[in-house]
Scaffold this motif. Structure first.
Motif, mmCIF file in Angstrom:
data_model
loop_
_atom_site.group_PDB
_atom_site.id
_atom_site.type_symbol
_atom_site.label_atom_id
_atom_site.label_comp_id
_atom_site.label_asym_id
_atom_site.label_seq_id
_atom_site.Cartn_x
_atom_site.Cartn_y
_atom_site.Cartn_z
ATOM 1 N N ALA A 1 53.129 43.257 39.177
ATOM 2 C CA ALA A 1 52.517 43.630 38.060
ATOM 3 C C ALA A 1 51.933 45.142 37.206
ATOM 4 N N LEU B 1 60.230 43.967 35.923
ATOM 5 C CA LEU B 1 58.946 43.738 35.469
ATOM 6 C C LEU B 1 58.476 44.365 34.672
ATOM 7 N N GLN C 1 53.254 43.859 31.080
ATOM 8 C CA GLN C 1 52.447 43.300 29.736
ATOM 9 C C GLN C 1 51.568 44.323 28.331
ATOM 10 N N TRP D 1 42.129 41.105 34.576
ATOM 11 C CA TRP D 1 43.774 40.465 35.077
ATOM 12 C C TRP D 1 43.672 40.912 36.706
ATOM 13 N N HIS E 1 45.855 38.241 39.326
ATOM 14 C CA HIS E 1 47.126 38.257 40.595
ATOM 15 C C HIS E 1 45.925 38.426 41.339
ATOM 16 N N ILE F 1 48.752 45.536 41.372
ATOM 17 C CA ILE F 1 48.973 45.860 39.883
ATOM 18 C C ILE F 1 48.940 46.868 39.659
#
Length: 218
Positions: A55, A77, A80, A145, A149, A154
């Motif tokens: 991510a 990806l 976000q 976050w 995950h 990430i």
């Protein structure tokens, strides 16, 4: 995957902006990258091109998501965005040069420089945050976050203040101690999170920003 699995976080400060270069306080003002910052972002993307990521998350301010977009180049990806990863809000200080803040708001500037963690700057277009409030927001966002995950790797692209908060949390540093560690534009900083606890694995990697590297980029 177990919720206790270790999450690896590559935490990145956005590339340079014109306001960084002239020491003008940005806070929540939405400033984009300058040419040097765009080159730094491209170099960062190349440096991480072979690093598997699950991510990519960025602050919703453009200097962060522009940097994150370079990391996402060639990956399936989407970046976000998370407003909780924004820089600290400095209220009426935002948009001013450091020297002008000192001249216009001497007591408040002095409290800020003395690291009074509960001092709040005068309100401007937005209401300012104390450092204690900002620290709680930034660390909660990063840990949130990581919790989403577990066991993954990430990338999070945020701001200098957010990186400072993460480093303090991981090292157990008191909030009122001086920031005597570098927080560099487009640097790579590596953390792990296990059972909700941040740990530093690497800090301030900038080899990818060597002048020769930046000069060679398209």
């Amino acid at each position: 995957m177990s919720s206790t699995a270790t999450t690896s976080i590559i935490l990145i400060r956005h590339g340079e902006t014109a306001w960084n270069a002239e020491r003008r306080l940005q806070g929540h003002i939405d400033i984009g990258l300058n040419e040097r910052g765009l080159a730094q972002a491209r170099a960062l993307g190349q440096a991480l091109a072979q690093t598997p990521l699950d991510a990519i998350i960025a602050s919703d301010l453009q200097r962060a998501w522009q940097t994150a977009a370079a990391i996402g180049t060639g990956r399936a990806l989407a970046v976000q965005q998370d407003g909780a990863l924004r820089e600290r809000c400095y209220g009426g200080f935002e948009g001013l040069l450091y020297a002008d803040i000192e001249a216009a708001y001497p007591p408040q500037f002095a409290a800020w420089q003395a690291r009074d963690i509960d001092a709040v700057m005068p309100a401007g277009e937005r209401v300012a945050e104390s450092f204690r409030q900002f620290y709680a927001r930034a660390v909660a966002a990063i840990l949130g976050w990581a919790a989403r995950h577990p066991g993954a790797t990430i990338a999070i692209v945020a701001h200098g203040g957010v990186l400072e908060c993460a480093y303090r949390a991981a090292r157990g540093l008191a909030l009122d101690t001086p920031r005597d560690f570098p927080v560099l534009n487009a640097s790579i900083n590596r953390f792990s999170v296990t059972d909700g606890v941040l740990a530093v694995q690497g800090w301030g990697e900038v080899d990818h920003l060597a002048p020769a590297t930046l000069d060679e980029l398209p």
